[in-house]
Design a protein around this motif. Structure first.
Motif, PDB file in Angstrom:
ATOM      1  N   SER A  84      -2.563   6.748  15.638  1.00 44.93           N
ATOM      2  CA  SER A  84      -1.157   6.570  15.991  1.00 44.93           C
ATOM      3  C   SER A  84      -0.297   6.864  14.768  1.00 44.93           C
ATOM      4  O   SER A  84      -0.704   6.623  13.635  1.00 44.93           O
ATOM      5  CB  SER A  84      -0.906   5.146  16.493  1.00 44.93           C
ATOM      6  N   GLY A  85       0.866   7.421  14.997  1.00 48.30           N
ATOM      7  CA  GLY A  85       1.762   7.782  13.905  1.00 48.30           C
ATOM      8  C   GLY A  85       2.317   6.565  13.179  1.00 48.30           C
ATOM      9  O   GLY A  85       2.565   5.529  13.785  1.00 48.30           O
ATOM     10  N   SER A  86       2.489   6.691  11.881  1.00 51.70           N
ATOM     11  CA  SER A  86       3.072   5.627  11.049  1.00 51.70           C
ATOM     12  C   SER A  86       4.111   6.248  10.128  1.00 51.70           C
ATOM     13  O   SER A  86       3.789   6.659   9.017  1.00 51.70           O
ATOM     14  CB  SER A  86       1.986   4.933  10.218  1.00 51.70           C
ATOM     15  N   PRO A  87       5.361   6.364  10.593  1.00 54.21           N
ATOM     16  CA  PRO A  87       6.374   7.042   9.798  1.00 54.21           C
ATOM     17  C   PRO A  87       6.854   6.279   8.566  1.00 54.21           C
ATOM     18  O   PRO A  87       7.529   6.842   7.730  1.00 54.21           O
ATOM     19  CB  PRO A  87       7.519   7.256  10.777  1.00 54.21           C
ATOM     20  N   GLY A  89      -1.857  -5.121  -2.925  1.00 55.45           N
ATOM     21  CA  GLY A  89      -2.439  -3.786  -3.010  1.00 55.45           C
ATOM     22  C   GLY A  89      -2.751  -3.166  -1.668  1.00 55.45           C
ATOM     23  O   GLY A  89      -3.169  -2.013  -1.604  1.00 55.45           O
ATOM     24  N   SER A  90      -2.561  -3.904  -0.572  1.00 58.61           N
ATOM     25  CA  SER A  90      -2.788  -3.330   0.752  1.00 58.61           C
ATOM     26  C   SER A  90      -1.595  -2.466   1.139  1.00 58.61           C
ATOM     27  O   SER A  90      -0.508  -2.597   0.583  1.00 58.61           O
ATOM     28  CB  SER A  90      -3.018  -4.425   1.797  1.00 58.61           C
ATOM     29  N   LEU A  91      -1.826  -1.580   2.096  1.00 59.88           N
ATOM     30  CA  LEU A  91      -0.767  -0.712   2.594  1.00 59.88           C
ATOM     31  C   LEU A  91      -0.285  -1.275   3.916  1.00 59.88           C
ATOM     32  O   LEU A  91      -1.084  -1.539   4.814  1.00 59.88           O
ATOM     33  CB  LEU A  91      -1.302   0.709   2.792  1.00 59.88           C
ATOM     34  N   VAL A  92       1.011  -1.481   4.046  1.00 63.36           N
ATOM     35  CA  VAL A  92       1.603  -1.957   5.293  1.00 63.36           C
ATOM     36  C   VAL A  92       2.298  -0.762   5.935  1.00 63.36           C
ATOM     37  O   VAL A  92       3.149  -0.128   5.314  1.00 63.36           O
ATOM     38  CB  VAL A  92       2.612  -3.097   5.035  1.00 63.36           C
ATOM     39  N   THR A  93       1.874  -0.438   7.185  1.00 61.56           N
ATOM     40  CA  THR A  93       2.487   0.686   7.888  1.00 61.56           C
ATOM     41  C   THR A  93       3.218   0.179   9.122  1.00 61.56           C
ATOM     42  O   THR A  93       2.840  -0.832   9.714  1.00 61.56           O
ATOM     43  CB  THR A  93       1.433   1.731   8.319  1.00 61.56           C
ATOM     44  N   VAL A  94       4.257   0.901   9.503  1.00 57.59           N
ATOM     45  CA  VAL A  94       5.033   0.587  10.693  1.00 57.59           C
ATOM     46  C   VAL A  94       5.112   1.859  11.516  1.00 57.59           C
ATOM     47  O   VAL A  94       5.464   2.921  11.001  1.00 57.59           O
ATOM     48  CB  VAL A  94       6.460   0.121  10.326  1.00 57.59           C
ATOM     49  N   GLY A  95       4.746   1.759  12.797  1.00 59.39           N
ATOM     50  CA  GLY A  95       4.774   2.950  13.631  1.00 59.39           C
ATOM     51  C   GLY A  95       4.547   2.653  15.091  1.00 59.39           C
ATOM     52  O   GLY A  95       4.823   1.542  15.560  1.00 59.39           O
ATOM     53  N   GLU A  96       3.983   3.653  15.797  1.00 63.81           N
ATOM     54  CA  GLU A  96       3.774   3.569  17.242  1.00 63.81           C
ATOM     55  C   GLU A  96       2.944   2.358  17.643  1.00 63.81           C
ATOM     56  O   GLU A  96       3.154   1.781  18.695  1.00 63.81           O
ATOM     57  CB  GLU A  96       3.076   4.836  17.729  1.00 63.81           C
TER      58      GLU A  96
END
Length: 64
Positions: A33-36, A44-51
């Protein structure tokens, strides 16, 4: 200390550089799923927001 750079793209593509952009590696996502939008968290974790909503992804070697 080298800067961590993350590039997000379509179909869940995440390119990650731990050397300030000299080289990148593909960080595969299972759900594609896309994470714009993405940001490195204090741990150090990556937080993504997307679909798929908001996800936290472990990023070994990342420094915020």
């Amino acid at each position: 200390m080298a800067e961590t750079i993350v590039i997000t793209g379509l179909a869940g593509a995440l390119l990650v550089s731990h050397d300030g952009g000299r080289s990148f590696e593909l960080h595969a996502q299972g759900d594609r799923s896309g994470s714009p939008a993405a940001a490195l968290a204090a741990d150090g974790s990556l937080v993504t927001v997307g679909e798929a909503g908001i996800k936290s992804i472990a990023m070994p070697g990342a420094s915020p």
